[in-house]
Design a protein around this motif. Structure first.
Motif, mmCIF file in Angstrom:
data_model
loop_
_atom_site.group_PDB
_atom_site.id
_atom_site.type_symbol
_atom_site.label_atom_id
_atom_site.label_comp_id
_atom_site.label_asym_id
_atom_site.label_seq_id
_atom_site.Cartn_x
_atom_site.Cartn_y
_atom_site.Cartn_z
ATOM 1 N N SER A 192 7.375 -21.211 6.792
ATOM 2 C CA SER A 192 8.423 -20.205 6.780
ATOM 3 C C SER A 192 8.814 -20.007 5.322
ATOM 4 O O SER A 192 9.082 -20.978 4.611
ATOM 5 C CB SER A 192 9.622 -20.679 7.608
ATOM 6 O OG SER A 192 10.583 -19.659 7.714
ATOM 7 N N ILE A 193 8.817 -18.760 4.838
ATOM 8 C CA ILE A 193 9.004 -18.491 3.421
ATOM 9 C C ILE A 193 10.323 -17.753 3.204
ATOM 10 O O ILE A 193 10.622 -16.786 3.904
ATOM 11 C CB ILE A 193 7.820 -17.684 2.854
ATOM 12 C CG1 ILE A 193 6.509 -18.446 3.084
ATOM 13 C CG2 ILE A 193 8.005 -17.410 1.365
ATOM 14 C CD1 ILE A 193 5.255 -17.699 2.682
ATOM 15 N N TYR A 194 11.092 -18.232 2.228
ATOM 16 C CA TYR A 194 12.422 -17.698 1.961
ATOM 17 C C TYR A 194 12.483 -17.172 0.536
ATOM 18 O O TYR A 194 11.970 -17.797 -0.392
ATOM 19 C CB TYR A 194 13.482 -18.792 2.136
ATOM 20 C CG TYR A 194 13.586 -19.325 3.541
ATOM 21 C CD1 TYR A 194 14.621 -18.943 4.381
ATOM 22 C CD2 TYR A 194 12.635 -20.223 4.036
ATOM 23 C CE1 TYR A 194 14.718 -19.429 5.675
ATOM 24 C CE2 TYR A 194 12.717 -20.709 5.327
ATOM 25 C CZ TYR A 194 13.758 -20.309 6.140
ATOM 26 O OH TYR A 194 13.845 -20.794 7.420
ATOM 27 N N LEU A 195 13.137 -16.019 0.371
ATOM 28 C CA LEU A 195 13.297 -15.400 -0.930
ATOM 29 C C LEU A 195 14.770 -15.062 -1.124
ATOM 30 O O LEU A 195 15.391 -14.486 -0.233
ATOM 31 C CB LEU A 195 12.450 -14.123 -0.998
ATOM 32 C CG LEU A 195 12.224 -13.477 -2.361
ATOM 33 C CD1 LEU A 195 11.368 -14.387 -3.240
ATOM 34 C CD2 LEU A 195 11.545 -12.116 -2.177
ATOM 35 N N PRO A 196 15.365 -15.433 -2.269
ATOM 36 C CA PRO A 196 16.769 -15.087 -2.489
ATOM 37 C C PRO A 196 16.953 -13.578 -2.552
ATOM 38 O O PRO A 196 16.025 -12.840 -2.895
ATOM 39 C CB PRO A 196 17.096 -15.755 -3.832
ATOM 40 C CG PRO A 196 15.788 -15.945 -4.509
ATOM 41 C CD PRO A 196 14.786 -16.168 -3.406
ATOM 42 N N SER A 228 11.656 -29.006 13.192
ATOM 43 C CA SER A 228 10.652 -27.994 12.888
ATOM 44 C C SER A 228 11.113 -27.173 11.688
ATOM 45 O O SER A 228 12.320 -27.014 11.447
ATOM 46 C CB SER A 228 10.478 -27.063 14.101
ATOM 47 O OG SER A 228 9.740 -25.904 13.764
ATOM 48 N N ALA A 229 10.148 -26.638 10.967
ATOM 49 C CA ALA A 229 10.467 -25.688 9.896
ATOM 50 C C ALA A 229 11.081 -24.417 10.467
ATOM 51 O O ALA A 229 11.705 -23.647 9.743
ATOM 52 C CB ALA A 229 9.198 -25.347 9.111
ATOM 53 N N PHE A 230 10.909 -24.205 11.771
ATOM 54 C CA PHE A 230 11.410 -22.999 12.424
ATOM 55 C C PHE A 230 12.682 -23.249 13.233
ATOM 56 O O PHE A 230 13.098 -22.406 14.012
ATOM 57 C CB PHE A 230 10.327 -22.411 13.332
ATOM 58 C CG PHE A 230 9.013 -22.212 12.625
ATOM 59 C CD1 PHE A 230 8.923 -21.367 11.526
ATOM 60 C CD2 PHE A 230 7.880 -22.871 13.051
ATOM 61 C CE1 PHE A 230 7.717 -21.186 10.864
ATOM 62 C CE2 PHE A 230 6.667 -22.693 12.395
ATOM 63 C CZ PHE A 230 6.589 -21.851 11.301
ATOM 64 N N ILE A 279 17.754 -24.058 4.534
ATOM 65 C CA ILE A 279 16.814 -23.530 3.553
ATOM 66 C C ILE A 279 17.302 -22.186 3.009
ATOM 67 O O ILE A 279 17.099 -21.864 1.821
ATOM 68 C CB ILE A 279 15.401 -23.393 4.146
ATOM 69 C CG1 ILE A 279 14.882 -24.760 4.632
ATOM 70 C CG2 ILE A 279 14.428 -22.812 3.129
ATOM 71 C CD1 ILE A 279 14.790 -25.801 3.539
ATOM 72 N N ASN A 280 17.960 -21.388 3.845
ATOM 73 C CA ASN A 280 18.578 -20.161 3.351
ATOM 74 C C ASN A 280 19.549 -20.457 2.214
ATOM 75 O O ASN A 280 19.554 -19.784 1.176
ATOM 76 C CB ASN A 280 19.334 -19.454 4.485
ATOM 77 C CG ASN A 280 18.543 -18.309 5.084
ATOM 78 O OD1 ASN A 280 17.813 -17.615 4.383
ATOM 79 N ND2 ASN A 280 18.692 -18.099 6.373
ATOM 80 N N SER A 338 8.803 -23.474 3.452
ATOM 81 C CA SER A 338 9.157 -24.565 4.362
ATOM 82 C C SER A 338 7.967 -24.844 5.277
ATOM 83 O O SER A 338 7.480 -23.952 5.981
ATOM 84 C CB SER A 338 10.387 -24.166 5.180
ATOM 85 O OG SER A 338 10.823 -25.218 6.010
ATOM 86 N N ILE A 339 7.499 -26.082 5.267
ATOM 87 C CA ILE A 339 6.240 -26.456 5.915
ATOM 88 C C ILE A 339 6.458 -26.967 7.343
ATOM 89 O O ILE A 339 7.323 -27.801 7.598
ATOM 90 C CB ILE A 339 5.533 -27.545 5.078
ATOM 91 C CG1 ILE A 339 5.019 -26.953 3.765
ATOM 92 C CG2 ILE A 339 4.378 -28.179 5.857
ATOM 93 C CD1 ILE A 339 4.400 -27.987 2.847
ATOM 94 N N GLU A 340 5.632 -26.480 8.232
ATOM 95 C CA GLU A 340 5.576 -27.007 9.600
ATOM 96 C C GLU A 340 4.414 -28.001 9.689
ATOM 97 O O GLU A 340 3.370 -27.817 9.052
ATOM 98 C CB GLU A 340 5.361 -25.870 10.591
ATOM 99 C CG GLU A 340 5.305 -26.294 12.049
ATOM 100 C CD GLU A 340 6.673 -26.585 12.642
ATOM 101 O OE1 GLU A 340 6.805 -26.486 13.877
ATOM 102 O OE2 GLU A 340 7.612 -26.935 11.891
#
Length: 288
Positions: free
Chosen positions: A48-52, A76-78, A86-87, A99-101
């Motif tokens: 799961s990929i997060y961008l500011p 879970s990463a989800f 993570i946000n 974020s790795i699952e």
């Protein structure tokens, strides 16, 4: 065998129990975020990929690879628990976060959590060569001169083992260990059950300070060890900090303790004063 008459053979609260018919039941539910569960190409690892929200045009951001905790057997990463955290991490640090699952024990092969995490980081690494990786956000925003790997509890354990293993096209700028799970110094029942072919509490993946020469080869420049005062894993985190500081490793290790708090307290109340202080310490570490 009638599943209604199955007997518990192993019970590891609050994580999982095992029945004599082979059934495995998680005893702590993981609440997933449906919008994160989008299909991905078979060649891509589950991430799961997060961008500011604010990113400078053409600017590169620190890259944080985050590995979730949960005694190698839950979460879970989800999950909503990690999604919200993570946000906050991405927003406050101004970083892109992957974020790795990983497959969980004991349903999956022994040590699959290490294999999956390594494969995911190798996938991230594929973006470091002239930005030709499969993910547009990582290609556009990730600064591979500023790569950090972080995790809490079991995820901190995995993070350490990824940096020790190495073999990536980039060098980690830092390792962030949040309430790391390195055992408690005695035989660990959960580890012994999910990893029966290892040597138990003396296994270097569980107890990295058992070999200081190997520890001194940690492949990063800086380490931040965070512990909680009322966590029974606190002493192993402190021991890791002390032992690493006194090896021949050429980096800088820092220590941060939150007094009066329990294991991974920050995940359950992001807005309390101690959670805010912990996040601020992590952000300052990333900003260097």
């Amino acid at each position: 065998m009638n599943p209604e008459t199955a007997q518990v053979t192993h019970d590891f609260p609050p994580f999982f129990r095992v029945y004599d018919n082979g059934q495995i039941a998680n005893t702590k539910n993981t609440i997933l975020c449906p919008h994160l569960l989008t299909p991905k190409p078979a060649s891509n690892p589950e991430t799961s990929i997060y961008l500011p929200k604010t990113t400078a045009a053409g600017g590169k951001l620190p890259l944080i690879i985050y590995i979730h905790g949960g005694a190698f057997s839950i979460q879970s990463a989800f999950s909503s628990l990690y999604h919200y955290y993570i946000n906050e991490l991405a927003s406050e640090s101004g970083s892109i976060v992957v974020s790795i699952e990983y497959r969980l024990a004991p349903e999956h092969p022994i040590l699959a959590f290490y294999y999956d995490s390594y494969a995911a980081i190798k996938w991230v690494d594929s973006h470091s060569r002239a930005g030709q990786g499969p993910d547009q956000w990582i290609n556009e925003y990730a600064d591979f001169e500023r790569v950090y790997v972080a995790g809490d509890s079991a995820g901190a354990n995995i993070s350490h083992n990824m940096v020790i293993r190495g073999g990536f096209g980039f060098k980690f700028s830092g390792l962030i260990l949040i309430h790391p799970f390195f055992g408690i110094g005695n035989p660990d029942k959960v580890w012994d059950f999910i990893c029966p072919d290892t040597i138990g509490s003396h296994d270097l993946r569980l107890n990295p300070t058992a070999d200081l020469d190997r520890l001194s080869k940690l492949g990063c420049e800086r380490v931040l060890v965070c512990v909680a005062g009322n966590d029974n894993l606190r002493e192993r985190g402190w021991n890791y900090y002390q032992k690493l500081k006194n090896t021949d490793w050429k980096g800088v290790v820092e220590f941060f303790e939150t007094h009066g708090e329990v294991h991974v307290f920050h995940l359950f109340d992001l807005e309390c004063e101690n959670s805010t202080s912990l996040l601020k310490r992590i952000v300052n570490f990333i900003r260097g």
